[in-house]
Design a protein around this motif. Structure first.
Motif, mmCIF file in Angstrom:
data_model
loop_
_atom_site.group_PDB
_atom_site.id
_atom_site.type_symbol
_atom_site.label_atom_id
_atom_site.label_comp_id
_atom_site.label_asym_id
_atom_site.label_seq_id
_atom_site.Cartn_x
_atom_site.Cartn_y
_atom_site.Cartn_z
ATOM 1 N N GLN A 53 18.232 41.676 -12.018
ATOM 2 C CA GLN A 53 16.908 42.222 -11.701
ATOM 3 C C GLN A 53 16.464 43.210 -12.780
ATOM 4 O O GLN A 53 17.256 43.681 -13.579
ATOM 5 C CB GLN A 53 16.944 42.902 -10.332
ATOM 6 N N LEU A 54 15.194 43.527 -12.765
ATOM 7 C CA LEU A 54 14.643 44.489 -13.717
ATOM 8 C C LEU A 54 15.206 45.880 -13.457
ATOM 9 O O LEU A 54 15.356 46.301 -12.302
ATOM 10 C CB LEU A 54 13.120 44.537 -13.599
ATOM 11 N N ASP A 55 15.495 46.593 -14.533
ATOM 12 C CA ASP A 55 16.041 47.947 -14.429
ATOM 13 C C ASP A 55 15.167 48.857 -13.581
ATOM 14 O O ASP A 55 15.673 49.609 -12.749
ATOM 15 C CB ASP A 55 16.191 48.577 -15.813
ATOM 16 N N ASP A 57 13.155 48.131 -11.211
ATOM 17 C CA ASP A 57 13.264 47.772 -9.793
ATOM 18 C C ASP A 57 14.563 48.310 -9.197
ATOM 19 O O ASP A 57 14.553 48.948 -8.144
ATOM 20 C CB ASP A 57 13.191 46.260 -9.603
ATOM 21 N N ILE A 58 15.672 48.055 -9.877
ATOM 22 C CA ILE A 58 16.970 48.524 -9.391
ATOM 23 C C ILE A 58 16.941 50.040 -9.223
ATOM 24 O O ILE A 58 17.351 50.571 -8.187
ATOM 25 C CB ILE A 58 18.106 48.125 -10.348
ATOM 26 N N SER A 60 14.422 52.065 -8.803
ATOM 27 C CA SER A 60 13.566 52.522 -7.704
ATOM 28 C C SER A 60 14.216 52.253 -6.341
ATOM 29 O O SER A 60 14.044 53.036 -5.410
ATOM 30 C CB SER A 60 12.174 51.898 -7.794
ATOM 31 N N TRP A 61 14.969 51.172 -6.224
ATOM 32 C CA TRP A 61 15.676 50.902 -4.964
ATOM 33 C C TRP A 61 16.792 51.912 -4.753
ATOM 34 O O TRP A 61 16.975 52.415 -3.651
ATOM 35 C CB TRP A 61 16.263 49.497 -4.948
ATOM 36 N N ALA A 66 11.253 52.989 -3.736
ATOM 37 C CA ALA A 66 10.722 51.702 -3.272
ATOM 38 C C ALA A 66 11.742 51.117 -2.305
ATOM 39 O O ALA A 66 12.953 51.337 -2.465
ATOM 40 C CB ALA A 66 10.497 50.749 -4.447
ATOM 41 N N THR A 68 14.293 48.607 -0.651
ATOM 42 C CA THR A 68 15.167 47.566 -1.179
ATOM 43 C C THR A 68 14.819 46.241 -0.508
ATOM 44 O O THR A 68 14.799 46.165 0.720
ATOM 45 C CB THR A 68 16.646 47.907 -0.900
#
Length: 97
Positions: A53-55, A57-58, A60-61, A66, A68
């Motif tokens: 996955q995009l850095d 995104d990871i 922020s989760w 954001a 998950t």
């Protein structure tokens, strides 16, 4: 030829440290160093999928900015979230309580 679990762990450790996003490197790399050797095959597979996955995104989760996605809401993600808080607090970067 089937890749051994140990070889897969070694490759994941390298991928975790070479993300290109410093904050993700520090969280994922440290987590991999501490946890990969004791992860089950299922957890290794979940960590592998997560690293695809995009850095941003990871990150922020993990930090909770954001939600998950269900596909990544695994024991590995729970471990990363806990690890991030514990490790960052040890370095003085954790949440201020």
């Amino acid at each position: 030829m089937t890749e051994t679990l140990d070889n897969r762990r070694k490759k994941l450790r390298i991928r975790a440290w070479r993300r290109g996003f410093k904050e993700a490197d520090l969280i994922l790399g440290r987590y991999a160093d501490q946890m990969l050797d004791t992860m089950s095959e299922t957890d290794v597979a979940d960590f592998d999928r997560l690293l695809d996955q995009l850095d941003a995104d990871i990150y922020s989760w993990v930090i909770g900015s954001a939600p998950t996605p269900d596909a990544f809401d695994t024991p590995v993600m729970d471990g990363l979230k806990t690890f991030r808080v514990d490790r960052d607090a040890a370095f003085g970067d954790g949440p201020k309580i």
